[in-house]
Scaffold this motif. Structure first.
Motif, PDB file in Angstrom:
ATOM      1  N   GLY A  17      94.016 -88.777  -2.389  1.00  0.00           N
ATOM      2  CA  GLY A  17      95.463 -89.410  -2.269  1.00  0.00           C
ATOM      3  C   GLY A  17      96.404 -88.433  -1.777  1.00  0.00           C
ATOM      4  O   GLY A  17      97.403 -88.703  -0.927  1.00  0.00           O
ATOM      5  N   ASP A  18      96.427 -87.338  -2.439  1.00  0.00           N
ATOM      6  CA  ASP A  18      97.086 -86.298  -1.944  1.00  0.00           C
ATOM      7  C   ASP A  18      97.088 -85.975  -0.616  1.00  0.00           C
ATOM      8  O   ASP A  18      98.090 -85.643   0.311  1.00  0.00           O
ATOM      9  CB  ASP A  18      97.094 -84.911  -2.649  1.00  0.00           C
ATOM     10  CG  ASP A  18      97.537 -85.287  -4.225  1.00  0.00           C
ATOM     11  OD1 ASP A  18      98.439 -86.322  -4.444  1.00  0.00           O
ATOM     12  OD2 ASP A  18      97.383 -84.433  -5.037  1.00  0.00           O
ATOM     13  N   VAL A  19      95.662 -85.759   0.051  1.00  0.00           N
ATOM     14  CA  VAL A  19      95.619 -85.512   1.417  1.00  0.00           C
ATOM     15  C   VAL A  19      96.010 -86.443   2.271  1.00  0.00           C
ATOM     16  O   VAL A  19      96.675 -86.352   3.347  1.00  0.00           O
ATOM     17  CB  VAL A  19      94.059 -85.124   1.529  1.00  0.00           C
ATOM     18  CG1 VAL A  19      93.801 -84.785   3.040  1.00  0.00           C
ATOM     19  CG2 VAL A  19      93.583 -83.938   0.844  1.00  0.00           C
ATOM     20  N   LEU A  20      95.781 -87.783   1.917  1.00  0.00           N
ATOM     21  CA  LEU A  20      96.223 -89.068   2.827  1.00  0.00           C
ATOM     22  C   LEU A  20      97.719 -89.154   2.919  1.00  0.00           C
ATOM     23  O   LEU A  20      98.429 -89.241   3.719  1.00  0.00           O
ATOM     24  CB  LEU A  20      95.631 -90.237   2.283  1.00  0.00           C
ATOM     25  CG  LEU A  20      93.976 -90.381   2.495  1.00  0.00           C
ATOM     26  CD1 LEU A  20      93.699 -91.697   1.836  1.00  0.00           C
ATOM     27  CD2 LEU A  20      93.602 -90.366   3.688  1.00  0.00           C
ATOM     28  N   GLY A  21      98.343 -89.011   1.733  1.00  0.00           N
ATOM     29  CA  GLY A  21      99.895 -88.850   1.898  1.00  0.00           C
ATOM     30  C   GLY A  21     100.616 -87.607   2.755  1.00  0.00           C
ATOM     31  O   GLY A  21     101.342 -88.121   3.520  1.00  0.00           O
ATOM     32  N   ALA A  22      99.836 -86.538   2.736  1.00  0.00           N
ATOM     33  CA  ALA A  22     100.305 -85.501   3.543  1.00  0.00           C
ATOM     34  C   ALA A  22      99.908 -85.954   5.029  1.00  0.00           C
ATOM     35  O   ALA A  22     100.812 -85.709   5.933  1.00  0.00           O
ATOM     36  CB  ALA A  22      99.541 -84.189   3.368  1.00  0.00           C
ATOM     37  N   THR A  30      87.879 -85.883  -4.350  1.00  0.00           N
ATOM     38  CA  THR A  30      88.810 -84.671  -3.476  1.00  0.00           C
ATOM     39  C   THR A  30      88.113 -84.827  -1.872  1.00  0.00           C
ATOM     40  O   THR A  30      87.245 -85.241  -1.618  1.00  0.00           O
ATOM     41  CB  THR A  30      88.315 -83.407  -4.167  1.00  0.00           C
ATOM     42  OG1 THR A  30      86.941 -83.017  -3.988  1.00  0.00           O
ATOM     43  CG2 THR A  30      88.627 -83.466  -5.749  1.00  0.00           C
ATOM     44  N   LEU A  31      89.069 -84.345  -1.256  1.00  0.00           N
ATOM     45  CA  LEU A  31      89.090 -84.030   0.431  1.00  0.00           C
ATOM     46  C   LEU A  31      89.359 -82.710   0.580  1.00  0.00           C
ATOM     47  O   LEU A  31      90.452 -82.137  -0.210  1.00  0.00           O
ATOM     48  CB  LEU A  31      89.864 -85.197   0.807  1.00  0.00           C
ATOM     49  CG  LEU A  31      89.676 -86.468   0.963  1.00  0.00           C
ATOM     50  CD1 LEU A  31      90.527 -87.464   1.518  1.00  0.00           C
ATOM     51  CD2 LEU A  31      88.285 -86.932   1.334  1.00  0.00           C
ATOM     52  N   ALA A  32      89.100 -82.169   1.979  1.00  0.00           N
ATOM     53  CA  ALA A  32      89.505 -80.909   2.137  1.00  0.00           C
ATOM     54  C   ALA A  32      90.963 -81.368   2.992  1.00  0.00           C
ATOM     55  O   ALA A  32      90.748 -81.887   3.785  1.00  0.00           O
ATOM     56  CB  ALA A  32      88.487 -80.259   2.986  1.00  0.00           C
ATOM     57  N   ASN A  33      91.672 -80.361   2.796  1.00  0.00           N
ATOM     58  CA  ASN A  33      92.915 -80.494   3.408  1.00  0.00           C
ATOM     59  C   ASN A  33      92.708 -79.889   4.805  1.00  0.00           C
ATOM     60  O   ASN A  33      91.711 -79.165   5.044  1.00  0.00           O
ATOM     61  CB  ASN A  33      94.214 -80.207   2.647  1.00  0.00           C
ATOM     62  CG  ASN A  33      94.181 -78.559   2.383  1.00  0.00           C
ATOM     63  OD1 ASN A  33      93.467 -77.739   3.133  1.00  0.00           O
ATOM     64  ND2 ASN A  33      94.942 -78.171   1.517  1.00  0.00           N
ATOM     65  N   LEU A  59      98.166-100.330   4.582  1.00  0.00           N
ATOM     66  CA  LEU A  59      96.604-100.224   4.422  1.00  0.00           C
ATOM     67  C   LEU A  59      96.239 -99.006   3.425  1.00  0.00           C
ATOM     68  O   LEU A  59      95.363 -99.169   2.986  1.00  0.00           O
ATOM     69  CB  LEU A  59      96.206-100.018   5.815  1.00  0.00           C
ATOM     70  CG  LEU A  59      96.281-101.600   6.601  1.00  0.00           C
ATOM     71  CD1 LEU A  59      95.654-101.453   8.189  1.00  0.00           C
ATOM     72  CD2 LEU A  59      95.480-102.610   6.069  1.00  0.00           C
ATOM     73  N   VAL A  60      96.608 -98.099   3.619  1.00  0.00           N
ATOM     74  CA  VAL A  60      96.332 -96.646   2.808  1.00  0.00           C
ATOM     75  C   VAL A  60      96.896 -96.861   1.639  1.00  0.00           C
ATOM     76  O   VAL A  60      95.898 -96.669   0.857  1.00  0.00           O
ATOM     77  CB  VAL A  60      97.304 -95.417   3.541  1.00  0.00           C
ATOM     78  CG1 VAL A  60      97.033 -94.202   2.626  1.00  0.00           C
ATOM     79  CG2 VAL A  60      96.649 -95.087   4.957  1.00  0.00           C
ATOM     80  N   HIS A  61      97.953 -97.327   1.333  1.00  0.00           N
ATOM     81  CA  HIS A  61      98.315 -97.712  -0.185  1.00  0.00           C
ATOM     82  C   HIS A  61      97.354 -98.721  -0.888  1.00  0.00           C
ATOM     83  O   HIS A  61      96.954 -98.285  -2.017  1.00  0.00           O
ATOM     84  CB  HIS A  61      99.778 -98.228  -0.325  1.00  0.00           C
ATOM     85  CG  HIS A  61     100.581 -97.138  -0.197  1.00  0.00           C
ATOM     86  ND1 HIS A  61     100.952 -95.981  -1.061  1.00  0.00           N
ATOM     87  CD2 HIS A  61     101.487 -96.689   1.122  1.00  0.00           C
ATOM     88  CE1 HIS A  61     101.794 -95.224  -0.696  1.00  0.00           C
ATOM     89  NE2 HIS A  61     102.200 -95.820   0.558  1.00  0.00           N
TER      90      HIS A  61
END
Length: 65
Positions: free
Chosen positions: A16-21, A4-7, A42-44
């Motif tokens: 993955g959700d934070v990077l997508g955003a 998990t990451l902090a948004n 690169l992210v994918h």
């Protein structure tokens, strides 16, 4: 990246959700500079393969089958 990451609002979300955003937020700027395709790729790839630390940990401490 599997954790998990902090948004930007400080809420914990899947990495993955934070990077997508972040990619969606910077979409226009990446298009304007011609970097959208490369950064997205690169992210994918990182999300699919994991980080070097993820791969290293999998070798040192494999999960039981």
């Amino acid at each position: 990246m599997s954790g998990t990451l902090a948004n930007p609002l400080g809420r914990l979300e899947a990495g993955g959700d934070v990077l997508g955003a972040l990619l969606r937020y910077k979409d226009t700027a990446l298009e304007e500079t011609g970097d959208h395709r490369e950064v997205t790729s690169l992210v994918h790839r990182r999300l699919q393969r994991g980080t070097a630390a993820d791969r290293h940990s999998a070798v040192l401490w494999p999960k039981p089958a």
